[in-house]
Design a protein around this motif. Structure first.
Motif, PDB file in Angstrom:
ATOM      1  N   VAL A 306       0.858  -1.172   0.000  1.00 21.79           N
ATOM      2  CA  VAL A 306       0.000   0.000   0.000  1.00 21.79           C
ATOM      3  C   VAL A 306       0.902   1.232   0.000  1.00 21.79           C
ATOM      4  O   VAL A 306       2.082   1.154   0.333  1.00 21.79           O
ATOM      5  N   TRP A 307       0.316   2.371  -0.369  1.00 30.41           N
ATOM      6  CA  TRP A 307       1.126   3.557  -0.616  1.00 30.41           C
ATOM      7  C   TRP A 307       0.660   4.749   0.204  1.00 30.41           C
ATOM      8  O   TRP A 307      -0.504   4.823   0.602  1.00 30.41           O
ATOM      9  N   GLN A 308       1.565   5.681   0.402  1.00 30.75           N
ATOM     10  CA  GLN A 308       1.244   6.999   0.929  1.00 30.75           C
ATOM     11  C   GLN A 308       1.480   7.989  -0.204  1.00 30.75           C
ATOM     12  O   GLN A 308       2.607   8.149  -0.681  1.00 30.75           O
ATOM     13  N   HIS A 309       0.416   8.626  -0.670  1.00 29.26           N
ATOM     14  CA  HIS A 309       0.547   9.606  -1.749  1.00 29.26           C
ATOM     15  C   HIS A 309       0.919  10.959  -1.167  1.00 29.26           C
ATOM     16  O   HIS A 309       0.283  11.445  -0.228  1.00 29.26           O
ATOM     17  N   GLY A 334      -7.298  -0.955   9.589  1.00 25.98           N
ATOM     18  CA  GLY A 334      -6.644  -0.229   8.497  1.00 25.98           C
ATOM     19  C   GLY A 334      -7.415  -0.280   7.195  1.00 25.98           C
ATOM     20  O   GLY A 334      -6.835  -0.065   6.126  1.00 25.98           O
ATOM     21  N   LEU A 335      -8.728  -0.530   7.256  1.00 31.39           N
ATOM     22  CA  LEU A 335      -9.534  -0.603   6.039  1.00 31.39           C
ATOM     23  C   LEU A 335      -9.535   0.711   5.265  1.00 31.39           C
ATOM     24  O   LEU A 335      -9.690   0.706   4.045  1.00 31.39           O
ATOM     25  N   SER A 336      -9.365   1.827   5.949  1.00 31.21           N
ATOM     26  CA  SER A 336      -9.335   3.112   5.234  1.00 31.21           C
ATOM     27  C   SER A 336      -8.184   3.169   4.249  1.00 31.21           C
ATOM     28  O   SER A 336      -8.268   3.853   3.221  1.00 31.21           O
ATOM     29  N   THR A 337      -7.100   2.447   4.538  1.00 27.50           N
ATOM     30  CA  THR A 337      -5.979   2.368   3.610  1.00 27.50           C
ATOM     31  C   THR A 337      -6.219   1.293   2.554  1.00 27.50           C
ATOM     32  O   THR A 337      -6.008   1.512   1.356  1.00 27.50           O
ATOM     33  N   LEU A 338      -6.689   0.120   2.984  1.00 24.62           N
ATOM     34  CA  LEU A 338      -6.915  -0.974   2.031  1.00 24.62           C
ATOM     35  C   LEU A 338      -7.974  -0.612   0.998  1.00 24.62           C
ATOM     36  O   LEU A 338      -7.926  -1.093  -0.144  1.00 24.62           O
ATOM     37  N   LEU A 339      -8.935   0.222   1.377  1.00 24.62           N
ATOM     38  CA  LEU A 339     -10.032   0.566   0.475  1.00 24.62           C
ATOM     39  C   LEU A 339      -9.866   1.946  -0.154  1.00 24.62           C
ATOM     40  O   LEU A 339     -10.821   2.493  -0.725  1.00 24.62           O
ATOM     41  N   MET A 341      -9.249   3.550  -2.975  1.00 19.73           N
ATOM     42  CA  MET A 341      -9.151   3.154  -4.381  1.00 19.73           C
ATOM     43  C   MET A 341      -8.706   4.290  -5.295  1.00 19.73           C
ATOM     44  O   MET A 341      -8.265   4.054  -6.415  1.00 19.73           O
ATOM     45  N   ASP A 342      -8.857   5.528  -4.867  1.00 18.58           N
ATOM     46  CA  ASP A 342      -8.493   6.686  -5.696  1.00 18.58           C
ATOM     47  C   ASP A 342      -7.397   7.484  -5.013  1.00 18.58           C
ATOM     48  O   ASP A 342      -7.295   7.514  -3.782  1.00 18.58           O
ATOM     49  N   LEU A 343      -6.593   8.155  -5.825  1.00 21.25           N
ATOM     50  CA  LEU A 343      -5.594   9.057  -5.275  1.00 21.25           C
ATOM     51  C   LEU A 343      -6.286  10.193  -4.530  1.00 21.25           C
ATOM     52  O   LEU A 343      -7.356  10.655  -4.949  1.00 21.25           O
ATOM     53  N   PRO A 344      -5.715  10.650  -3.418  1.00 23.99           N
ATOM     54  CA  PRO A 344      -6.326  11.775  -2.696  1.00 23.99           C
ATOM     55  C   PRO A 344      -6.481  12.980  -3.606  1.00 23.99           C
ATOM     56  O   PRO A 344      -5.552  13.346  -4.349  1.00 23.99           O
ATOM     57  N   GLU A 345      -7.671  13.591  -3.586  1.00 31.71           N
ATOM     58  CA  GLU A 345      -7.913  14.745  -4.453  1.00 31.71           C
ATOM     59  C   GLU A 345      -7.113  15.963  -3.995  1.00 31.71           C
ATOM     60  O   GLU A 345      -6.665  16.760  -4.819  1.00 31.71           O
ATOM     61  N   PRO A 350      -3.584   7.952   1.890  1.00 30.44           N
ATOM     62  CA  PRO A 350      -3.265   6.566   1.497  1.00 30.44           C
ATOM     63  C   PRO A 350      -3.779   6.231   0.105  1.00 30.44           C
ATOM     64  O   PRO A 350      -4.697   6.874  -0.409  1.00 30.44           O
ATOM     65  N   TYR A 351      -3.186   5.211  -0.472  1.00 34.74           N
ATOM     66  CA  TYR A 351      -3.571   4.696  -1.790  1.00 34.74           C
ATOM     67  C   TYR A 351      -3.323   3.195  -1.751  1.00 34.74           C
ATOM     68  O   TYR A 351      -2.220   2.751  -1.431  1.00 34.74           O
TER      69      TYR A 351
END
Length: 563
Positions: A306-309, A334-339, A341-345, A350-351
């Motif tokens: 998982v990524w940090q944008h 940590g579902l907020s990270t796993l789910l 699905m889109d890059l932060p606007e 997380p991504y």
């Protein structure tokens, strides 16, 4: 397993078939992948090791990656390798392919090792150096069954797994200097990073069989794998002129991965295993672990992390960097990270992993059913003291509703994240109640980083409830709004019951003087702390956090009175 340590046909892995276990080699695992429910592995961090260092690169190199989602779907719907694919896998792992390169104790080319590797000081170390849970050197686990003076003996298959585990997860401690390594000095090599997986927060999608798990971990590659991209056992086939040194020699280099196969089989250490003859057969007892290749950076095509944008990265830094799992938290927290699905606007955030995004796309194209029984396993290591020791292993698995991975349809994802947030807020409310009761009794609140907090036990008590919710929501469709609402109500009622039960325990444990309480002055303001007031504030906050459960509780007395 013969004296050469044949990983292709020897007892390399333990497979679970129909509830029983069976030892299999690499070829057997792939041939029977449609029947194997899962692999039985010693630790959570071993699953990504086996997939990345063995099964996935073999499959991808022999059969190639699917070029589009439809091809991926065709493979899934077959549910097994075709006869032609099995023949290609057998050839790949046979004498005319790369079979001779999967021999653990081969004199000229031992698998994932350097033949004849010799330490500058002429010494070897216990094979425990490969196993993080066993005491060795500076790494001294509290609950290790062995001390450094005890001799650890590994079967060849087990030694192969821990050898690859070291390539992926080894600590960043000082490594033995090797003869022929121009960068070794004074008998050692310093500045080593951890293994490449040590900096990642890994998420491994899992299916109903090993075959489906392999496919779920296979990225769609529209242009195919690059011709110069080779796994570590085929390094000599790389075009001349590419950066890097051969993993079959003692020298190493810092370099980027040349492609997916190179990334999956990256050799972060130079290793040599030593064996001894025992009554039970050949055993691995000693090892040399020297510095190996250093990955310049984790590429964005890494399938599992998982990524940090970062919206505004520093100079020479990428917009996305790997995000690690937090120790002491269940995967559902940590579902907020796993789910994601889109890059932060806007700003940073997380991504989720490439594979989870791909699964969402596959479901959107109706290649993968929204009722598919998808699982996800998380894995990570927590290091301490300059990453030279392992402090904690992070591993969990949970069911995931495929529908929640749809980027364009966020209704289910929003509901799941609301449930997670409610648990987190209720946990914080419990900690606030505990601190207020401590103040009312004449004490001080717990320091931020010390003490046992009621929130930890509370969140643990919700674990089974959340997993039941996730399992039930696997079958929820877009038209099942009533079912989803009932599920959220049942969740809130469970959280309410668990939180109020824990609160009652805290109130019962408070001393009598907490009833009278005390007044605390902070600057020009006074704050009154009493157990009754603290309890009232907690109940009020809980009603805000759990509106469905609160409304149900308010409605119930009226219904009883009307009857």
């Amino acid at each position: 397993m013969d004296v050469n340590g044949d990983l292709v046909h020897g007892a390399t892995l333990t497979a679970v078939l129909d509830g029983s276990t069976q030892p299999v080699g690499l070829l057997g695992a792939l041939s029977e992948a449609h029947r194997i429910q899962r692999l039985e592995l010693p630790v959570h961090t071993m699953l990504p090791v086996v997939l990345r260092q063995l099964l996935l690169p073999i499959m991808l190199d022999a059969l190639k990656a699917p070029r589009d989602r439809r091809e991926w779907g065709d493979r899934l719907h077959r549910g097994r390798f075709t006869e032609d694919e099995l023949a290609r896998l057998e050839h790949y792992l046979g004498p005319k392919g790369y079979g001779d390169r999967f021999r653990l104790f081969d004199a000229e080319r031992p698998f994932a090792q350097v033949a004849g590797l010799t330490a500058l000081n002429g010494e070897t170390k216990s094979v425990a150096q490969l196993v993080p849970s066993v005491a060795s050197g500076n790494n001294v686990p509290i609950f290790s069954a062995l001390c450094e003076a005890d001799e650890l003996l590994l079967k060849p298959g087990d030694a192969a797994l821990w050898l690859l585990h070291a390539h992926c997860w080894d600590t960043a401690s000082i490594k033995t200097g090797a003869e022929g390594d121009p960068q070794a000095a004074k008998g050692k090599t310093t500045g080593n990073p951890t293994g490449p997986l040590g900096q990642l927060g890994l998420v491994v999608p899992t299916g109903r069989t090993l075959y489906e798990t392999l496919l779920l971990n296979t990225p769609v590659v529209p242009d195919g794998l690059a011709s110069e991209d080779r796994p570590q056992w085929a390094w000599d086939e790389r075009p001349t002129g590419l950066a890097g040194t051969s993993p079959a020699g003692p020298a190493w280099s810092e370099r980027p991965a040349s492609g997916l196969l190179d990334l999956l089989t990256f050799q972060a250490r130079r290793v040599r295993l030593f064996t001894c003859d025992m009554e039970q057969g050949l055993r691995v007892n000693r090892v040399i672990v020297s510095a190996g290749d250093r990955l310049a950076r984790t590429p964005e095509y890494d399938p599992h992390t998982v990524w940090q944008h970062v919206a505004k990265p520093k100079k020479d830094q990428a917009h996305q960097r790997p995000r690690r799992h937090l120790s002491g938290r269940a995967a559902w927290q940590g579902l907020s990270t796993l789910l994601a699905m889109d890059l932060p606007e806007q700003g940073d955030g997380p991504y989720t992993s490439l594979l989870l995004r791909q699964i969402g796309d596959l479901q959107a194209d109706e290649v993968l059913s929204q009722q598919y029984r998808l699982g996800a396993e998380t894995a990570g290591l927590e290091y301490g003291t300059q990453s030279a020791v392992v402090e904690n292993a992070i591993g969990d698995d949970l069911p995931l509703p495929v529908q929640a991975l749809l980027a364009q349809d966020a209704w289910l994802r929003k509901a799941l994240l609301e449930c997670v947030e409610q648990a987190d807020q209720a946990a914080r409310a419990l900690d606030t109640l505990n601190n207020d009761l401590r103040r009312a009794a004449g004490g001080d609140p717990l320091p931020r980083d010390k003490g046992s907090r009621p929130s930890a036990q509370f969140l643990q008590s919700l674990d089974r409830t959340m997993r039941r919710l996730l399992t039930g929501l696997r079958t929820v469709g877009a038209d099942d709004s009533d079912l989803l609402e009932r599920g959220q109500l049942a969740w809130e009622q469970s959280v309410w019951h668990a939180a109020t039960s824990d609160a009652d325990v805290l109130l019962a444990a408070a001393p009598p003087r907490a009833i009278v309480g005390r007044t605390v002055r902070n600057g020009n303001k006074e704050f009154v702390y009493r157990s009754g007031k603290a309890n009232g504030m907690f109940r009020s906050k809980l009603a805000e956090i759990l509106p469905r459960a609160a409304e149900e509780r308010r409605a119930t007395p009226k219904e009883v009175a009307a009857a």
